[in-house]
Enzyme design. Structure first.
Site, PDB file in Angstrom:
ATOM      1  N   GLY A 129       0.833  -1.206   0.000  1.00  0.00           N
ATOM      2  CA  GLY A 129       0.000   0.000   0.000  1.00  0.00           C
ATOM      3  C   GLY A 129       0.863   1.250   0.000  1.00  0.00           C
ATOM      4  CB  THR A 131      -0.303   4.327  -5.415  1.00  0.00           C
ATOM      5  OG1 THR A 131       0.878   3.715  -5.933  1.00  0.00           O
ATOM      6  CG2 THR A 131      -0.748   5.429  -6.349  1.00  0.00           C
ATOM      7  CB  THR A 137       4.447   9.701  -9.607  1.00  0.00           C
ATOM      8  OG1 THR A 137       3.580   9.124 -10.584  1.00  0.00           O
ATOM      9  CG2 THR A 137       5.812   9.097  -9.759  1.00  0.00           C
ATOM     10  CD  GLU A 250       7.597  -2.757  -7.518  1.00  0.00           C
ATOM     11  OE1 GLU A 250       6.598  -3.133  -6.911  1.00  0.00           O
ATOM     12  OE2 GLU A 250       7.928  -1.548  -7.582  1.00  0.00           O
TER      13      GLU A 250
HETATM   14  C1  LIG Z   1      -3.466  -2.020 -12.264  1.00  0.00           C
HETATM   15  C2  LIG Z   1      -2.591  -1.245 -11.333  1.00  0.00           C
HETATM   16  C3  LIG Z   1      -2.037  -1.904 -10.237  1.00  0.00           C
HETATM   17  C4  LIG Z   1      -1.263  -1.190  -9.319  1.00  0.00           C
HETATM   18  N1  LIG Z   1      -0.819  -1.816  -8.172  1.00  0.00           N
HETATM   19  C5  LIG Z   1      -0.264  -1.066  -7.184  1.00  0.00           C
HETATM   20  C6  LIG Z   1       0.019  -1.644  -5.903  1.00  0.00           C
HETATM   21  O1  LIG Z   1      -0.187  -2.848  -5.669  1.00  0.00           O
HETATM   22  N2  LIG Z   1       0.480  -0.838  -4.921  1.00  0.00           N
HETATM   23  C7  LIG Z   1       0.708   0.506  -5.122  1.00  0.00           C
HETATM   24  O2  LIG Z   1       1.125   1.188  -4.186  1.00  0.00           O
HETATM   25  N3  LIG Z   1       0.466   1.072  -6.336  1.00  0.00           N
HETATM   26  C8  LIG Z   1      -0.016   0.324  -7.355  1.00  0.00           C
HETATM   27  N4  LIG Z   1      -0.297   0.901  -8.581  1.00  0.00           N
HETATM   28  C9  LIG Z   1      -0.064   2.340  -8.768  1.00  0.00           C
HETATM   29  C10 LIG Z   1       1.027   2.645  -9.775  1.00  0.00           C
HETATM   30  O3  LIG Z   1       2.286   2.418  -9.203  1.00  0.00           O
HETATM   31  C11 LIG Z   1       0.809   4.093 -10.236  1.00  0.00           C
HETATM   32  O4  LIG Z   1      -0.380   4.111 -11.006  1.00  0.00           O
HETATM   33  C12 LIG Z   1       1.948   4.621 -11.039  1.00  0.00           C
HETATM   34  O5  LIG Z   1       3.109   4.725 -10.234  1.00  0.00           O
HETATM   35  C13 LIG Z   1       1.616   6.008 -11.624  1.00  0.00           C
HETATM   36  O6  LIG Z   1       1.102   6.819 -10.614  1.00  0.00           O
HETATM   37  P1  LIG Z   1      -0.310   7.595 -10.827  1.00  0.00           P
HETATM   38  O7  LIG Z   1      -1.287   6.605 -11.366  1.00  0.00           O
HETATM   39  O8  LIG Z   1      -0.653   8.268  -9.576  1.00  0.00           O
HETATM   40  O9  LIG Z   1       0.005   8.624 -11.960  1.00  0.00           O
HETATM   41  P2  LIG Z   1       0.373  10.163 -11.776  1.00  0.00           P
HETATM   42  O10 LIG Z   1       1.496  10.339 -10.809  1.00  0.00           O
HETATM   43  O11 LIG Z   1      -0.871  10.937 -11.537  1.00  0.00           O
HETATM   44  O12 LIG Z   1       0.903  10.487 -13.238  1.00  0.00           O
HETATM   45  C14 LIG Z   1       0.016  10.565 -14.371  1.00  0.00           C
HETATM   46  C15 LIG Z   1       0.853  10.667 -15.634  1.00  0.00           C
HETATM   47  O13 LIG Z   1       1.668  11.829 -15.564  1.00  0.00           O
HETATM   48  C16 LIG Z   1       3.030  11.494 -15.725  1.00  0.00           C
HETATM   49  N5  LIG Z   1       3.853  12.334 -14.835  1.00  0.00           N
HETATM   50  C17 LIG Z   1       3.618  12.644 -13.531  1.00  0.00           C
HETATM   51  N6  LIG Z   1       4.599  13.426 -13.060  1.00  0.00           N
HETATM   52  C18 LIG Z   1       5.489  13.610 -14.069  1.00  0.00           C
HETATM   53  C19 LIG Z   1       6.721  14.302 -14.205  1.00  0.00           C
HETATM   54  N7  LIG Z   1       7.251  14.966 -13.179  1.00  0.00           N
HETATM   55  N8  LIG Z   1       7.359  14.265 -15.396  1.00  0.00           N
HETATM   56  C20 LIG Z   1       6.829  13.599 -16.436  1.00  0.00           C
HETATM   57  N9  LIG Z   1       5.663  12.909 -16.384  1.00  0.00           N
HETATM   58  C21 LIG Z   1       5.009  12.909 -15.211  1.00  0.00           C
HETATM   59  C22 LIG Z   1       3.163  10.031 -15.364  1.00  0.00           C
HETATM   60  O14 LIG Z   1       4.234   9.442 -16.066  1.00  0.00           O
HETATM   61  C23 LIG Z   1       1.804   9.476 -15.798  1.00  0.00           C
HETATM   62  O15 LIG Z   1       1.877   9.079 -17.145  1.00  0.00           O
HETATM   63  C24 LIG Z   1      -1.016   0.183  -9.548  1.00  0.00           C
HETATM   64  C25 LIG Z   1      -1.540   0.826 -10.675  1.00  0.00           C
HETATM   65  C26 LIG Z   1      -2.327   0.116 -11.545  1.00  0.00           C
HETATM   66  C27 LIG Z   1      -2.933   0.855 -12.719  1.00  0.00           C
END
Ligand SMILES: Cc1cc2nc3c(=O)[nH]c(=O)nc-3n(C[C@H](O)[C@H](O)[C@H](O)COP(=O)(O)OP(=O)(O)OC[C@H]3O[C@@H](n4cnc5c(N)ncnc54)[C@H](O)[C@@H]3O)c2cc1C
Length: 392
Positions: A129, A131, A137, A250
């Site tokens: 846990g 995100t 991110t 990972e």
């Molecule tokens: C099916 C699935 C399973 C997952 N499982 C887990 C889990 O078990 N545990 C967990 O903790 N998380 C999990 N995740 C979360 C996953 O790690 C995040 O979705 C991923 O790290 C991206 O974060 P976000 O979705 O918040 O995107 P955001 O941070 O909102 O980013 C959105 C977009 O903007 C881009 N972006 C953001 N900031 C920048 C920047 N500074 N420069 C350039 N581009 C940028 C990103 O590349 C992305 O394309 C899962 C996600 C999915 C979809």
């Protein structure tokens, strides 16, 4: 990011035997099995059980705790083989590596208490846990709090995309234990082992999220959840660093899955291009069909070499942040390109469920975004390897 030393992987012949054993296991779970689960968004319980019973998910746990004490190269080979066989390791891959935080930073008592059960599969540690909906991110912006109250912490907040939590006994949770300070953003976060068997319905609520592929992912809500203070891993406030420590493993393992996917798509496309006859000749005789397959092959082989290189460094306890990130980037790109090529090679049939291609296409797309998005890897390489100004 510096990885901890790992025991060396077995010699080449042993890895070959592991691959053979995994391939034989996967042959018992053909396309029909995955298609049926995909339709229902069902969990691949039997497959996970078979991998657990085969000892594959405990492969990175040292022998003194009941695991097989193998290196990351062996773990990567297992997951690559799972994906190359058309199966999906996403239902259980976390059981292999989440325990790394406990192994590296847990107390002797915590390791003795939890690791043997995790190694045998009796205790499932599948959920991670980190995100949160508002932080994304920017992990240090997370808002879930854990406040000390005598011999326990009280947790409040929300996680999103917490995968497999409904199929896990434990969750590794990252929460804020002191307010964020801009000058030391990595401080103030702590890692806990949450025993979900006690927590669901008593401070933890899970809400599944239906996604474009079958992934058992969820939102998790914490409402005054009590976590015993003995479940804090390592020092309070150092949790973000502990989590970062585990990220190279990972990335290497997810990259290996992508290489497996790419190899599955390439094999499927090659077979089809040889046998499908249009205009009186196999479609694979046309350069327009064979070149994309050859290109996908070259890309996947290059990615596989980078995965191997990162794994070797990791096993030697040497810095591998650059290589682990590049492995993830190249492998995720290779599998996505191979997926697109495979649909194109199959023409209309690529869209038919019974060919499994559209399912694997949806599954492999995830790795452009999770567990870290391609952009963030590029930002890491630009800043930390090439010395360009930080962009965010
Ligand atoms: C099916 C699935 C399973 C997952 N499982 C887990 C889990 O078990 N545990 C967990 O903790 N998380 C999990 N995740 C979360 C996953 O790690 C995040 O979705 C991923 O790290 C991206 O974060 P976000 O979705 O918040 O995107 P955001 O941070 O909102 O980013 C959105 C977009 O903007 C881009 N972006 C953001 N900031 C920048 C920047 N500074 N420069 C350039 N581009 C940028 C990103 O590349 C992305 O394309 C899962 C996600 C999915 C979809």
């Amino acid at each position: 990011m510096v990885s901890s030393p790992q025991p060396p992987a077995p010699a080449g012949a042993d890895i070959a035997q592991i691959r053979q054993a995994v391939a034989a296991l996967c042959a018992r779970f053909p396309g029909e099995y995955w298609r049926a689960l995909d339709r229902e968004r069902g969990y691949s319980r039997d497959f996970v059980q078979a991998l657990t019973q085969g000892g594959f998910l405990g492969c990175l746990i040292p022998e003194e705790y009941g695991g097989s004490g193998l290196g990351i190269g062996a773990a990567a080979a297992i997951l690559e083989e799972v994906h190359k066989s058309g199966c999906n390791g996403a239902a259980c891959h976390a059981q292999m590596y989440i325990m790394g935080t406990l192994l590296r930073h847990g107390s002797p008592a915590q390791k003795q208490k939890w690791l043997p059960g995790i190694a045998s599969g009796e205790v499932r540690l599948q959920a991670f846990g980190v995100t949160e909906p508002t932080a994304g991110t920017d992990t240090t912006a997370l808002r879930t709090t854990a406040k000390r109250d005598g011999e326990r912490y009280i947790v409040n907040g929300q996680k999103i995309w917490t995968s497999r939590v409904e199929h896990s006994d434990l969750m590794l949770l990252l929460a804020r234990t002191s307010p964020r300070r801009d000058e030391r953003r990595a401080d103030g976060l702590s890692v806990f082992l949450v025993d979900l068997r006690d927590a669901v319905g008593k401070g933890v609520t899970i809400r599944p999220i239906r996604t474009m592929m079958n992934h058992a992912t969820t939102e998790v809500f914490f409402d005054n959840l009590a976590v015993p203070s003995e479940n804090l891993i390592g020092e309070e406030g150092k949790g973000f660093r502990y989590i970062l420590d585990g990220m190279n493993a990972e990335r290497i393992l997810i990259a290996a899955e992508c290489v497996g996917d790419a190899r599955w798509f390439i094999a499927k496309a090659t077979d089809y291009a040889k046998s499908r006859v249009v205009f009186g000749r196999p479609i694979g005789q046309n350069q327009g069909v064979q070149f994309p397959i050859a290109k996908a092959y070259a890309q996947s082989e290059a990615a596989a070499l980078m995965v191997e290189r990162a794994a070797q460094l990791y096993e030697g306890g040497r810095p591998c942040g650059k290589e682990a990130n590049m492995a993830k980037l190249l492998a995720a790109d290779a599998s996505w390109q191979a997926a697109d090529m495979c649909i194109q090679t199959h023409g209309g049939f690529g869209f038919a469920e019974e060919y499994d291609i559209e399912r694997k296409f949806r599954e492999t797309r995830l790795y452009q975004v999770a567990p870290i998005s391609t952009n963030l890897i590029l930002a890491y390489l630009a800043e930390h390897v090439l010395g360009l100004p930080r962009s965010y």
